[in-house]
Design an enzyme around this catalytic site. Sequence first.
Site, PDB file in Angstrom:
ATOM      1  N   ILE A   1      10.164   1.001   3.184  1.00 18.37           N
ATOM      2  CA  ILE A   1      10.265   1.147   1.726  1.00 18.37           C
ATOM      3  C   ILE A   1      11.523   1.915   1.355  1.00 18.37           C
ATOM      4  CG2 ILE A   1       9.146   2.052  -0.333  1.00 18.37           C
ATOM      5  CD1 ILE A   1       6.462   1.716   1.204  1.00 18.37           C
TER       6      ILE A   1
ATOM      7  N   GLU B   1      -7.531  10.618  -5.986  1.00 16.07           N
ATOM      8  CA  GLU B   1      -7.513   9.338  -6.690  1.00 16.07           C
ATOM      9  C   GLU B   1      -8.928   8.783  -6.800  1.00 16.07           C
ATOM     10  OE1 GLU B   1      -4.734   6.721  -4.744  1.00 16.07           O
ATOM     11  OE2 GLU B   1      -3.025   8.041  -5.136  1.00 16.07           O
TER      12      GLU B   1
ATOM     13  N   THR C   1       6.103   7.366  -4.735  1.00 13.75           N
ATOM     14  CA  THR C   1       5.258   6.183  -4.540  1.00 13.75           C
ATOM     15  C   THR C   1       4.674   6.164  -3.129  1.00 13.75           C
ATOM     16  OG1 THR C   1       7.233   4.910  -3.917  1.00 13.75           O
ATOM     17  CG2 THR C   1       6.504   4.751  -6.219  1.00 13.75           C
TER      18      THR C   1
ATOM     19  N   HIS D   1      -1.523   4.054  -8.750  1.00 10.61           N
ATOM     20  CA  HIS D   1      -1.363   3.634  -7.355  1.00 10.61           C
ATOM     21  C   HIS D   1      -1.308   2.104  -7.267  1.00 10.61           C
ATOM     22  CE1 HIS D   1      -2.202   4.859  -2.916  1.00 10.61           C
ATOM     23  NE2 HIS D   1      -1.306   3.872  -3.004  1.00 10.61           N
ATOM     24  N   ALA D   2      -0.333   1.552  -7.966  1.00  9.77           N
ATOM     25  CA  ALA D   2      -0.204   0.091  -8.076  1.00  9.77           C
ATOM     26  C   ALA D   2       1.078  -0.437  -7.459  1.00  9.77           C
ATOM     27  CB  ALA D   2      -0.278  -0.316  -9.551  1.00  9.77           C
TER      28      ALA D   2
ATOM     29  N   ARG E   1       2.570   9.107  -0.913  1.00 14.43           N
ATOM     30  CA  ARG E   1       1.219   9.655  -0.910  1.00 14.43           C
ATOM     31  C   ARG E   1       1.214  10.939  -1.726  1.00 14.43           C
ATOM     32  NH1 ARG E   1      -0.180   5.432   0.225  1.00 14.43           N
ATOM     33  NH2 ARG E   1      -1.358   4.650   2.026  1.00 14.43           N
TER      34      ARG E   1
ATOM     35  N   GLY F   1      11.751   4.709   6.105  1.00 15.08           N
ATOM     36  CA  GLY F   1      11.139   3.555   6.745  1.00 15.08           C
ATOM     37  C   GLY F   1      11.474   2.294   5.970  1.00 15.08           C
TER      38      GLY F   1
ATOM     39  N   ARG G   1      13.333  12.098   9.401  1.00 12.70           N
ATOM     40  CA  ARG G   1      13.001  12.948  10.546  1.00 12.70           C
ATOM     41  C   ARG G   1      13.698  12.501  11.819  1.00 12.70           C
ATOM     42  NH1 ARG G   1       6.596  12.790   9.944  1.00 12.70           N
ATOM     43  NH2 ARG G   1       7.174  10.751   9.097  1.00 12.70           N
ATOM     44  N   SER G   2      14.150  11.273  11.862  1.00 14.33           N
ATOM     45  CA  SER G   2      14.892  10.769  13.019  1.00 14.33           C
ATOM     46  C   SER G   2      16.172  10.107  12.528  1.00 14.33           C
ATOM     47  CB  SER G   2      14.045   9.778  13.817  1.00 14.33           C
ATOM     48  OG  SER G   2      13.637   8.702  12.989  1.00 14.33           O
TER      49      SER G   2
END
Length: 296
Positions: A150, A256, A225, A275-276, A227, A148, A170-171
């Site tokens: 990122i 978290e 980075t 998670h920054a 999930r 995507g 996936r696509s």
Amino acid sequence: MRIKYIDASEMMANVLAELPPEPRLSVHIGDPDDDGVVDLAAEAEVILNGHTTMSADLLARLPALRKIVFLGTGASSYIDMEAAATLGIAVENVTGYGDRSVAEMALALLLDCARRVTQMDRELRAGLWEPREGLLLQGRRLGLIGFGGIGTEMAHIGRALGMEIAIWNRSEVAADWRDCQRSLEEVLASSDMISLHLALTPQTRGFLDAQAFAAMKPGAIFVNTARGALVDEAALIAALRSGHVAQAGLDVFETEPLPAESPLRDCPNLVLAAHAGFKTRDAARTLLAKALAKID
């Protein structure tokens, strides 16, 4: 309409103050528990939620609530989506606000792992002078799982560093990256470094399991980075302890904040961040502007 931002940080509140005012919005700085959320937002029709877990029980205690704008892309990790739908509460994510910021965090973790900066920092502070062997990024293959916004930014960064890019998505990816698209098996087996950029869905939960880590190139570096729940953490720990995965960098975790008893804390070849990846003022400004546009 009453709008409540229930869990702002000082930085987010300061950035919000720089934007055009929204007179219907009130802001709470801090992390309320369930009772605190009810006290703050019992009459709110819209909630801005940065990172607060909202269970079915909590949602049922907010009778006026009609919309939650989650400040990020992972609403399903924090909000009981089925309960929200049953109660007639719309839940909206905010996307595309910090792609470059998160990609640069992935790069930071990748560089740290490749040059073992954090490890040497810890050792120097303990009195040990040990120049650690590093790994040159130029000429290495960077595997991207998920492509995507990122992942695309990460591909640009990797290419600028002289890395070969291998993509699994996936696509089908955009035409200018299609020559880099590979099977998952090839990305795992041939990449010197792997950076994870999938969205978390029921289908992708636990996506990288023991079999996936075993399929990685021996000595690979792994960065996440996206999930934490995309990864079987026990399988990653086993791969790190065996040395099959040489180094890893994580900005996200299944639970978290990371629990004090988490075995991840005991892996010396693992770099941890809180998670920054999204947390730059530039990204925050865009995030809040997009969130406010979703209120009505």
